[in-house]
Design a protein around this motif. Sequence first.
Motif, PDB file in Angstrom:
ATOM      1  N   UNK A  43       0.815  -1.210   0.000  1.00  0.00           N
ATOM      2  CA  UNK A  43       0.000   0.000   0.000  1.00  0.00           C
ATOM      3  C   UNK A  43       0.855   1.269   0.000  1.00  0.00           C
ATOM      4  N   UNK A  44       1.878   1.309   0.852  1.00  0.00           N
ATOM      5  CA  UNK A  44       2.706   2.509   0.939  1.00  0.00           C
ATOM      6  C   UNK A  44       3.336   2.840  -0.406  1.00  0.00           C
ATOM      7  N   UNK A  45       3.786   1.803  -1.113  1.00  0.00           N
ATOM      8  CA  UNK A  45       4.399   2.027  -2.422  1.00  0.00           C
ATOM      9  C   UNK A  45       3.362   2.494  -3.442  1.00  0.00           C
ATOM     10  N   UNK A  46       2.202   1.863  -3.438  1.00  0.00           N
ATOM     11  CA  UNK A  46       1.150   2.247  -4.382  1.00  0.00           C
ATOM     12  C   UNK A  46       0.678   3.670  -4.125  1.00  0.00           C
ATOM     13  N   UNK A  47       0.439   4.007  -2.856  1.00  0.00           N
ATOM     14  CA  UNK A  47      -0.026   5.346  -2.520  1.00  0.00           C
ATOM     15  C   UNK A  47       1.047   6.387  -2.830  1.00  0.00           C
ATOM     16  N   UNK A  48       2.277   6.104  -2.431  1.00  0.00           N
ATOM     17  CA  UNK A  48       3.355   7.058  -2.651  1.00  0.00           C
ATOM     18  C   UNK A  48       3.591   7.346  -4.115  1.00  0.00           C
ATOM     19  N   UNK A  49       3.462   6.339  -4.953  1.00  0.00           N
ATOM     20  CA  UNK A  49       3.730   6.505  -6.384  1.00  0.00           C
ATOM     21  C   UNK A  49       2.569   7.157  -7.115  1.00  0.00           C
ATOM     22  N   UNK A  50       1.341   6.884  -6.691  1.00  0.00           N
ATOM     23  CA  UNK A  50       0.186   7.300  -7.477  1.00  0.00           C
ATOM     24  C   UNK A  50      -0.684   8.386  -6.855  1.00  0.00           C
ATOM     25  N   UNK A  51      -0.621   8.569  -5.535  1.00  0.00           N
ATOM     26  CA  UNK A  51      -1.584   9.458  -4.857  1.00  0.00           C
ATOM     27  C   UNK A  51      -0.947  10.600  -4.084  1.00  0.00           C
ATOM     28  N   UNK A  52       0.228  10.363  -3.506  1.00  0.00           N
ATOM     29  CA  UNK A  52       0.816  11.332  -2.580  1.00  0.00           C
ATOM     30  C   UNK A  52       1.074  12.685  -3.222  1.00  0.00           C
ATOM     31  N   UNK A  53       1.366  12.709  -4.520  1.00  0.00           N
ATOM     32  CA  UNK A  53       1.677  13.969  -5.180  1.00  0.00           C
ATOM     33  C   UNK A  53       0.562  14.992  -5.080  1.00  0.00           C
ATOM     34  N   UNK A  54      -0.687  14.536  -5.052  1.00  0.00           N
ATOM     35  CA  UNK A  54      -1.837  15.447  -4.967  1.00  0.00           C
ATOM     36  C   UNK A  54      -2.514  15.422  -3.596  1.00  0.00           C
ATOM     37  N   UNK A  55      -2.560  14.245  -2.968  1.00  0.00           N
ATOM     38  CA  UNK A  55      -3.297  14.105  -1.704  1.00  0.00           C
ATOM     39  C   UNK A  55      -2.400  14.176  -0.470  1.00  0.00           C
ATOM     40  N   UNK A  56      -1.104  14.378  -0.672  1.00  0.00           N
ATOM     41  CA  UNK A  56      -0.192  14.523   0.451  1.00  0.00           C
ATOM     42  C   UNK A  56       0.444  13.224   0.878  1.00  0.00           C
ATOM     43  N   UNK A  57       1.702  13.293   1.267  1.00  0.00           N
ATOM     44  CA  UNK A  57       2.444  12.085   1.651  1.00  0.00           C
ATOM     45  C   UNK A  57       1.808  11.376   2.834  1.00  0.00           C
ATOM     46  N   UNK A  58       1.219  12.139   3.749  1.00  0.00           N
ATOM     47  CA  UNK A  58       0.562  11.559   4.921  1.00  0.00           C
ATOM     48  C   UNK A  58      -0.953  11.613   4.780  1.00  0.00           C
ATOM     49  N   UNK A  59      -1.434  11.726   3.547  1.00  0.00           N
ATOM     50  CA  UNK A  59      -2.871  11.793   3.309  1.00  0.00           C
ATOM     51  C   UNK A  59      -3.467  13.147   3.604  1.00  0.00           C
ATOM     52  N   UNK A  60      -2.635  14.173   3.728  1.00  0.00           N
ATOM     53  CA  UNK A  60      -3.134  15.512   4.026  1.00  0.00           C
ATOM     54  C   UNK A  60      -2.183  16.570   3.478  1.00  0.00           C
ATOM     55  N   UNK A  61      -2.681  17.809   3.476  1.00  0.00           N
ATOM     56  CA  UNK A  61      -1.886  18.981   3.081  1.00  0.00           C
ATOM     57  C   UNK A  61      -1.424  18.944   1.637  1.00  0.00           C
ATOM     58  N   UNK A  62      -2.162  18.227   0.785  1.00  0.00           N
ATOM     59  CA  UNK A  62      -1.874  18.249  -0.638  1.00  0.00           C
ATOM     60  C   UNK A  62      -2.812  19.208  -1.347  1.00  0.00           C
ATOM     61  N   UNK A  63      -2.684  19.286  -2.663  1.00  0.00           N
ATOM     62  CA  UNK A  63      -3.554  20.182  -3.429  1.00  0.00           C
ATOM     63  C   UNK A  63      -4.983  19.656  -3.480  1.00  0.00           C
ATOM     64  N   UNK A  64      -5.152  18.345  -3.415  1.00  0.00           N
ATOM     65  CA  UNK A  64      -6.476  17.725  -3.497  1.00  0.00           C
ATOM     66  C   UNK A  64      -6.988  17.375  -2.103  1.00  0.00           C
ATOM     67  N   UNK A  65      -8.223  16.919  -2.037  1.00  0.00           N
ATOM     68  CA  UNK A  65      -8.861  16.616  -0.762  1.00  0.00           C
ATOM     69  C   UNK A  65      -8.025  15.610   0.040  1.00  0.00           C
ATOM     70  N   UNK A  66      -7.974  15.807   1.348  1.00  0.00           N
ATOM     71  CA  UNK A  66      -7.164  14.952   2.210  1.00  0.00           C
ATOM     72  C   UNK A  66      -7.770  13.565   2.329  1.00  0.00           C
ATOM     73  N   UNK A  67      -6.934  12.558   2.225  1.00  0.00           N
ATOM     74  CA  UNK A  67      -7.397  11.184   2.376  1.00  0.00           C
ATOM     75  C   UNK A  67      -7.484  10.768   3.841  1.00  0.00           C
ATOM     76  N   UNK A  68      -6.906  11.549   4.738  1.00  0.00           N
ATOM     77  CA  UNK A  68      -7.011  11.209   6.163  1.00  0.00           C
ATOM     78  C   UNK A  68      -8.171  11.956   6.820  1.00  0.00           C
ATOM     79  N   UNK A  69      -9.082  12.493   6.014  1.00  0.00           N
ATOM     80  CA  UNK A  69     -10.271  13.187   6.506  1.00  0.00           C
ATOM     81  C   UNK A  69     -11.325  12.140   6.857  1.00  0.00           C
TER      82      UNK A  69
END
Length: 233
Positions: A43-69
Amino acid sequence: MRRLKSLLAIASMTAIMLAGCNSFPGRPTKAELPLRPSNVTDFAALYGENCAGCHGADGKSGAAIAMNNRIYLEIIDDASMRHVISDGVPGTAMPPFAQSAGGSLTDRQINLLIAGIRKTWAAVSSAGSGAPPYSNSTPGDSNRGAQVYAANCQSCHGADGKGGTAGSVVDASYLSLVSDQYLRSIVIAGRPDLGHPDWKSAASGQPLTPAQVSDVVAWLSSKRPASPLAQSN
């Protein structure tokens, strides 16, 4: 006959040399070889490669909606999340990730992403209890939405929506890159990582009703410049 023996001898020597290459010092083992992209299941590899750029490395503070919401994760079901990840959102910055839609992820990898997001950030919570539904098939009314905005949003975003203590919500570039569903998700779930309140913490002191959420989204949508691309996803 002699020519045949020579060819056999050359073939034998070649096979021996090739076999010997496998034992060269430093040659990686099969377990050390990198996985094919479609075989990655961490999961960490999949999320880091495909999602973190917009949703944030920790699921927050990215340009797109936070995944840790937690509220967002409570209102969106797996089918809706899978649709967004697989097919993207036309007319926005969210691309399709499913191989069937031109992306790079298999169906299994998308399922692993959804499960990982929920396991990592969707703690057992009642934060979203009573929240308006994630989606609504009944269009809101932009005139009523203007009143909802004035009572609940203008104290931060300005009377005309062009910004105050918080940024503009009527900027043409911004509205051209987000869908109505994205706006609805933000109104309901907020952006706690950025200090944006959720539906139950509105400035009026009263939680927004489902109708009010739809109405203020309709008002925001009315400020979007005309586009040939659908904004309904």
